[in-house]
Scaffold this active site. Structure first.
Site: not given
Ligand code: PMP
Length: 424
Positions: A20, A148, A249, A278
């Site tokens: 980002y 997200y 998720d 992750k």
């Protein structure tokens, strides 16, 4: 090129993108030379207690002997082979371990390369399922605000429309339904009206809806919000009622982070599709899994279809091997005590900040501690202050949070929470 710490930074600024970030005015980055246990060592010798576990994945800490060994042992046999037409023991060993942990019924596993791709795969599974059943109008998704799910196109289309990147890519993203954020807090009374908005969307549009996608219990990068378990239980019921698949998720929440092995277990529900990533490899390598049921797998393969996805690095043997070693550590169950201790200690350290004038809320669940501020923070400035305090904490928006490795000692947790108190 001889890279000294100084010219490494100059070279990095000139040529290497960070997350980002801008290439024309990049923010400060810190060169790391080593990571051990819960510590990062910077090039200038400073050691920082890591409060981020490398974006929430290095749950057993860095440079872990068992994880290192799993990779080096596997390396001696093969680093990678294609998964089309071939298979291997590390993949089978990994799936065997996952099946022993996952809620019953979730036993068809697609191994891919990152969290965002696991979400793409989940969405494609849901779409292909309804196509297979001949329900061709079921092509839209429903999600909640504040979510997200990753940075690829389909994942981005179900991120929060404001804090996500919808305004930049609006014309290119598929349009989905957004319900209100689950407003009932995890630890207070449940307001059954909080799911009414989502229920209405399902009722009115079920004929067009393939799936609901949601982060169970903890909305992560969309604002670190913890919502009530009854919301998730009600959502499962509504998905069944309106014949819509439920995708959970668990990329951020899976493998103990919230105090349960999977956050779905807070509500005793089983989704139709679950995404994992992750912590799957203990933060060592990039690997993700999308898991589903026989029912969904059969729908996908109706009419003799295959599931249409197949990345180059699918089921990478090194990543599978280290994931096996990581899951073996998880399977000892030690994480339960570690996460419970951390929860208690985070509360002790962060709760006093409720009185602070710039703090709106403090919340803790499992190995997650969140301080929500009135105003967005200046990330670069705060980052520098945290480094001066000897900790690695990277805030975003108006959120300062901790999601450390489970192995942190009490004094390290205290160092992290004290650093937040000092910096504020
Ligand atoms: N889903 C959730 C809930 C996440 O937290 C993330 C990453 N923060 C992703 C998906 C995307 O994962 P990745 O960055 O590995 O693509």
């Amino acid at each position: 090129m001889d890279l000294t710490p100084d010219n490494l930074l100059a070279f990095d600024r000139e040529h290497i993108w960070h997350p980002y970030a801008s290439m024309s005015s990049p923010r400060e980055v810190y060169p790391v030379v080593r990571a051990q246990g819960a510590e990062l060592e910077l090039a200038d010798g400073r050691r920082l207690i890591d409060g981020m576990s490398s974006w929430w994945c290095a749950v057993h800490g860095y440079n872990h002997p068992a994880l290192n060994k799993a990779i080096t042992d596997q390396l001696a046999d093969m680093a990678h082979v294609m998964f089309g037409g071939l298979t291997h023991r590390p993949a089978a060993e990994l799936v065997d371990r996952l099946l022993k942990m996952l809620p019953q019924g979730l036993d068809k596993v697609f191994l891919s390369d990152s969290g965002s791709i696991a979400v793409e795969v989940a969405i494609k599974m849901a779409l292909q399922y309804w196509q297979g059943l001949g329900r061709k109008s079921k092509t839209r998704l429903v999600t909640v605000r504040g979510g997200y799910h990753g940075d690829t196109m389909a994942a981005m289309s179900v991120c929060d429309p404001i804090s996500g990147m919808h305004s930049l890519f609006a014309d290119m993203l598929p349009k989905h339904y957004f319900a209100e954020r689950p407003s009932s807090r995890f630890d207070s009374d449940y307001d059954s009206g909080s799911i009414a908005n989502l229920g209405k969307i399902l009722k009115n549009h079920a004929g067009n809806i393939a799936a609901v996608i949601i982060e169970p219990i903890v909305q992560g990068a969309g604002g670190m919000w913890f919502y009530h378990r009854q919301y998730l239980a009600d959502l499962r019921r509504l998905c069944d009622k309106y014949d819509v698949l439920l995708i959970c998720d668990e990329i951020a929440t899976g493998f103990g982070r919230t105090g349960k092995l999977f956050a779905c277990q807070w509500a005793d529900i089983v989704p139709d599709i679950m995404c994992l990533g992750k912590a799957l490899t203990g933060g060592y390598m990039t690997l993700a899994a999308t898991v589903t049921t026989m029912k969904v797998a059969e729908g996908i393969s109706a009419n003799g279809m295959g599931f249409m996805h197949g990345p180059t690095f699918m089921a990478n043997p090194l990543a599978c091997a280290v994931a096996c070693a990581s899951l073996d550590i998880i399977a000892t169950g030690k994480w339960q005590q570690q996460v419970a201790n951390m929860e208690g200690r985070l509360r002790v350290g962060l709760d006093p900040l409720r009185e602070h004038e710039s703090v709106v809320d403090v919340r803790v669940l499992g190995a997650i501690g969140v301080v929500e501020l009135q105003e967005p923070v200046k990330v670069a400035e705060l980052q520098g202050k945290f480094v001066e305090q000897g900790v690695w904490v990277r805030p975003f928006s108006n959120i300062i949070y901790l999601m450390p490795a489970y192995i942190l000692r009490t004094q390290d947790i205290d160092k992290l929470t004290n650093a937040i108190v000092n910096v504020l």
